[in-house]
Enzyme design. Structure first.
Site, PDB file in Angstrom:
ATOM      1  N   ASP A 388     -34.926  -3.895 -14.153  1.00 25.29           N
ATOM      2  CA  ASP A 388     -33.026  -4.317 -14.036  1.00 25.29           C
ATOM      3  C   ASP A 388     -32.052  -4.272 -13.430  1.00 25.29           C
ATOM      4  O   ASP A 388     -31.662  -5.360 -13.216  1.00 25.29           O
ATOM      5  CB  ASP A 388     -32.630  -2.131 -14.281  1.00 25.29           C
ATOM      6  CG  ASP A 388     -33.263  -2.174 -15.798  1.00 25.29           C
ATOM      7  OD1 ASP A 388     -33.573  -2.207 -16.776  1.00 25.29           O
ATOM      8  OD2 ASP A 388     -33.158  -0.581 -16.177  1.00 25.29           O
TER       9      ASP A 388
HETATM   10  P1  NAP Z   1     -36.834  -0.218 -12.543  1.00 27.09           P
HETATM   11  O1  NAP Z   1     -35.608  -1.282 -13.909  1.00 27.09           O
HETATM   12  O2  NAP Z   1     -37.174   1.168 -13.701  1.00 27.09           O
HETATM   13  O3  NAP Z   1     -38.602  -1.098 -13.223  1.00 27.09           O
HETATM   14  C1  NAP Z   1     -39.246  -0.473 -13.155  1.00 27.09           C
HETATM   15  C2  NAP Z   1     -39.895  -1.944 -13.366  1.00 27.09           C
HETATM   16  O4  NAP Z   1     -41.429  -1.222 -12.194  1.00 27.09           O
HETATM   17  C3  NAP Z   1     -40.697  -1.806 -14.549  1.00 27.09           C
HETATM   18  O5  NAP Z   1     -40.429  -2.749 -15.767  1.00 27.09           O
HETATM   19  C4  NAP Z   1     -42.994  -1.471 -13.933  1.00 27.09           C
HETATM   20  O6  NAP Z   1     -42.985  -2.357 -15.538  1.00 27.09           O
HETATM   21  C5  NAP Z   1     -42.616  -1.652 -13.124  1.00 27.09           C
HETATM   22  N1  NAP Z   1     -43.747  -1.075 -12.591  1.00 27.09           N
HETATM   23  C6  NAP Z   1     -43.888  -0.135 -12.923  1.00 27.09           C
HETATM   24  N2  NAP Z   1     -44.583   1.390 -12.291  1.00 27.09           N
HETATM   25  C7  NAP Z   1     -45.233  -0.244 -11.167  1.00 27.09           C
HETATM   26  C8  NAP Z   1     -46.392  -0.220 -10.160  1.00 27.09           C
HETATM   27  N3  NAP Z   1     -47.472   0.732  -9.819  1.00 27.09           N
HETATM   28  N4  NAP Z   1     -46.559  -1.150 -10.194  1.00 27.09           N
HETATM   29  C9  NAP Z   1     -45.821  -2.473 -10.149  1.00 27.09           C
HETATM   30  N5  NAP Z   1     -45.286  -2.744 -10.897  1.00 27.09           N
HETATM   31  C10 NAP Z   1     -44.695  -0.480 -11.353  1.00 27.09           C
HETATM   32  O7  NAP Z   1     -36.844  -0.672 -11.389  1.00 27.09           O
HETATM   33  P2  NAP Z   1     -35.192  -1.087 -11.063  1.00 27.09           P
HETATM   34  O8  NAP Z   1     -34.872  -2.652 -10.998  1.00 27.09           O
HETATM   35  O9  NAP Z   1     -35.824  -0.360  -9.530  1.00 27.09           O
HETATM   36  O10 NAP Z   1     -34.337  -0.333 -11.704  1.00 27.09           O
HETATM   37  C11 NAP Z   1     -33.637   1.039 -11.430  1.00 27.09           C
HETATM   38  C12 NAP Z   1     -33.068   1.592 -12.688  1.00 27.09           C
HETATM   39  O11 NAP Z   1     -33.002   3.493 -12.695  1.00 27.09           O
HETATM   40  C13 NAP Z   1     -31.535   0.857 -12.561  1.00 27.09           C
HETATM   41  O12 NAP Z   1     -31.618   0.650 -13.915  1.00 27.09           O
HETATM   42  C14 NAP Z   1     -30.803   2.236 -11.828  1.00 27.09           C
HETATM   43  O13 NAP Z   1     -29.733   1.997 -13.199  1.00 27.09           O
HETATM   44  C15 NAP Z   1     -31.291   3.261 -12.648  1.00 27.09           C
HETATM   45  N6  NAP Z   1     -31.164   4.895 -11.860  1.00 27.09           N
HETATM   46  C16 NAP Z   1     -31.483   4.410 -10.320  1.00 27.09           C
HETATM   47  C17 NAP Z   1     -30.477   5.151  -9.966  1.00 27.09           C
HETATM   48  C18 NAP Z   1     -30.687   5.049  -7.827  1.00 27.09           C
HETATM   49  O14 NAP Z   1     -29.875   5.678  -7.571  1.00 27.09           O
HETATM   50  N7  NAP Z   1     -31.220   4.716  -7.383  1.00 27.09           N
HETATM   51  C19 NAP Z   1     -30.252   6.208 -10.227  1.00 27.09           C
HETATM   52  C20 NAP Z   1     -29.975   6.325 -11.685  1.00 27.09           C
HETATM   53  C21 NAP Z   1     -30.767   4.804 -12.579  1.00 27.09           C
HETATM   54  P3  NAP Z   1     -44.296  -2.322 -15.648  1.00 27.09           P
HETATM   55  O15 NAP Z   1     -44.256  -0.649 -16.247  1.00 27.09           O
HETATM   56  O16 NAP Z   1     -45.085  -3.330 -17.228  1.00 27.09           O
HETATM   57  O17 NAP Z   1     -45.564  -2.583 -14.664  1.00 27.09           O
END
Ligand code: NAP
Length: 461
Positions: A388
């Site tokens: 994301d």
């Molecule tokens: P993300 O959008 O959740 O994407 C994570 C990606 O990691 C997935 O597409 C997954 O694809 C891949 N993945 C999972 N396990 C893996 C592994 N072992 N090896 C390689 N790839 C792996 O993560 P993000 O880009 O960090 O975004 C964070 C999201 O969380 C945002 O939408 C944000 O708004 C939300 N959020 C964050 C917080 C905060 O405080 N940080 C709080 C609330 C919400 P595959 O399954 O294909 O591997």
């Protein structure tokens, strides 16, 4: 004032100063570790001072305190050893216990001295018990969702907002009525009952990915509950620590919402996970798969490489592997930088903590606003389990549910390599057009394995 009181007030003053300095130090990763130690020392000073509190009744009082200390340590020590990926649910449990303690102190104070407390203290006691109770059950639900002991997606039903509003208004009605008639004990306990139910009702419609925002909000309630306890007990350190906790938690919630381009009401009442899953449409085109050797050559001959970690790096525990690959590239004269999105992962500072654990120098970490201008001149942007936070739809597609969320613009780099296991979506449930762009190559596999294999391949180039 007796000597004991001077000692007590002096330790509380020292504790308060340490809390303020600790919190200030937490605002920068360079000083964060020192900040944690200062805050822990402050807590130790507050506990030490309290052991000399004149209200403690002889040795029997100390037996109770030591029993509590032993039970608390027996629970706290194993809780402190959970892996980093389980930190959000661990924090939720800490909030639950802290809030329960504040609520129980309020109940005890009401039973012992309820009739002799003035109106201001009765008001503070009401807030303490109400906020403490709803934070207790809310945090337990948050922990259960994050630990996958219950469904992580929003639990919603027809008329939910009306039901929640009804419980909330009943709770506030009981609070106000009890303030006007403190002899009506049933109102006090009914208010607690409503607050316990409201905590559950507040958190079940929220998806587990939004839980960090909710938790920092619950943290804020727990802090305000403790500050109210401080007013009831005339305890300055509780007032100061509770207020710091309350307002920092609230500010953190707002900052997290801002970084996700969401409003607080959307997080609390939006049922985000459910809505997005329905709206997330397909994106046309095919993904281009690349081989390990191709990527190794690209990296080895690059001038600048930017790693952009996300939640997948945390689940794969790939922080050490990325640091090793980064070191190898630097030894070859490649400029290596890490682009950190404020909400990458599942809790604030998630990536910073993991990379610091792997000894990646802080000077190599770049915030989103610092790294974005560098990307057009970057040879390879390596996305490690992020989705994301690098989704260009947030910038380009005004109809996207995440439109307006600031992103790390890896698609502006000369070449992008995405490390992920397959076609899994991110927390928003949306498809990511980045993966279909001609500039992007997909290297499938667990992030840790891919990075370890890349390091070996780079050494052979
Ligand atoms: P993300 O959008 O959740 O994407 C994570 C990606 O990691 C997935 O597409 C997954 O694809 C891949 N993945 C999972 N396990 C893996 C592994 N072992 N090896 C390689 N790839 C792996 O993560 P993000 O880009 O960090 O975004 C964070 C999201 O969380 C945002 O939408 C944000 O708004 C939300 N959020 C964050 C917080 C905060 O405080 N940080 C709080 C609330 C919400 P595959 O399954 O294909 O591997």
């Amino acid at each position: 004032m007796t000597d004991t009181n001077y000692f007590l007030e002096a330790t509380y003053l020292i504790a308060s100063i340490l809390f303020v300095m600790g919190l200030k130090s937490l605002s920068h990763p360079d000083t964060a570790r020192r900040g944690m130690l200062m805050a822990a020392a402050g807590m130790a000073a507050a506990v030490l001072g309290t052991l000399f509190h004149p209200a403690i009744n002889g040795w029997q009082g100390y037996v109770w305190i030591m029993t509590g200390l032993a039970i608390g340590s027996a629970i706290g020590i194993p809780m402190a050893m959970v892996p980093m990926t389980a930190m959000p649910q661990r924090t939720a449990l800490s909030h639950a216990f802290g809030a329960l303690a504040a609520a129980l102190v309020g109940v005890a104070e009401f039973s012992l001295r309820g009739h002799s407390l003035g109106p201001v203290k009765v008001g503070a006691l009401g807030f303490e018990v109400m906020l403490g109770s709803l934070t207790f059950t809310g945090s337990l639900i948050a922990a259960a969702k994050l630990q996958e002991m219950m469904r992580g997606t929003p639990i919603q039903f027809k008329g939910q907002h009306i039901v929640n509003l009804g419980i909330f208004l009943t709770m506030i009605g009981l609070f106000v009525s009890w303030q006007l008639n403190t002899g009506a004990i049933w109102m006090f306990y009914s208010m607690i009952g409503c607050a316990l139910v409201f905590g559950v009702a507040l958190v079940i419609p929220i998806g587990s990915a939004d839980m960090p925002v909710v938790m920092s909000l619950l943290n804020s309630y727990a802090g305000l509950s403790s500050a109210s306890t401080g007013f009831v007990l005339s305890n300055n350190v509780l007032i100061i620590a509770g207020t710091l906790d309350g307002f920092s938690g609230f500010i953190l919630s707002i900052l997290m919402c801002k970084a996700m381009n969401r409003s607080m009401s959307n997080v609390l009442f939006g049922g985000f996970g459910a809505i997005i899953a329905e709206e997330g449409g397909a994106v046309g085109g095919t993904m281009r798969e690349v081989t390990l050797d191709d990527v190794a050559v690209q990296l080895a001959y690059a001038n600048q490489v930017v790693f952009v970690p996300g939640y997948g790096m945390a689940t794969a525990q790939a922080q050490h592997a990325v640091r090793e690959l980064g070191n190898l590239l630097e030894e070859r004269g490649v400029s290596v930088k890490y682009g950190i999105h404020p909400v990458a992962g599942r809790m604030p500072g998630h990536m910073n903590v993991l990379l610091a654990e792997a000894n990646v120098p802080y000077s190599s970490l770049y915030e989103m606003d610092q790294i974005n201008p560098e990307l057009p001149t970057t040879d390879v942007a390596v996305v490690i389990g992020a989705n994301d936070v690098v989704n260009p739809d947030a910038r380009d597609n005004p109809k996207s549910p995440i439109a307006g969320m600031p992103i790390i613009e890896v698609d502006r780099a000369r070449s992008v390599v995405v490390l992920k296991r397959g076609k899994g979506k991110g927390f928003s449930g949306l498809e990511n057009p980045l993966f279909f762009k001609s500039v992007t190559g997909m290297l499938y596999g667990d992030a840790k394995t891919s990075l370890t294999n890349l390091a070996q391949a780079v050494q052979k180039v």
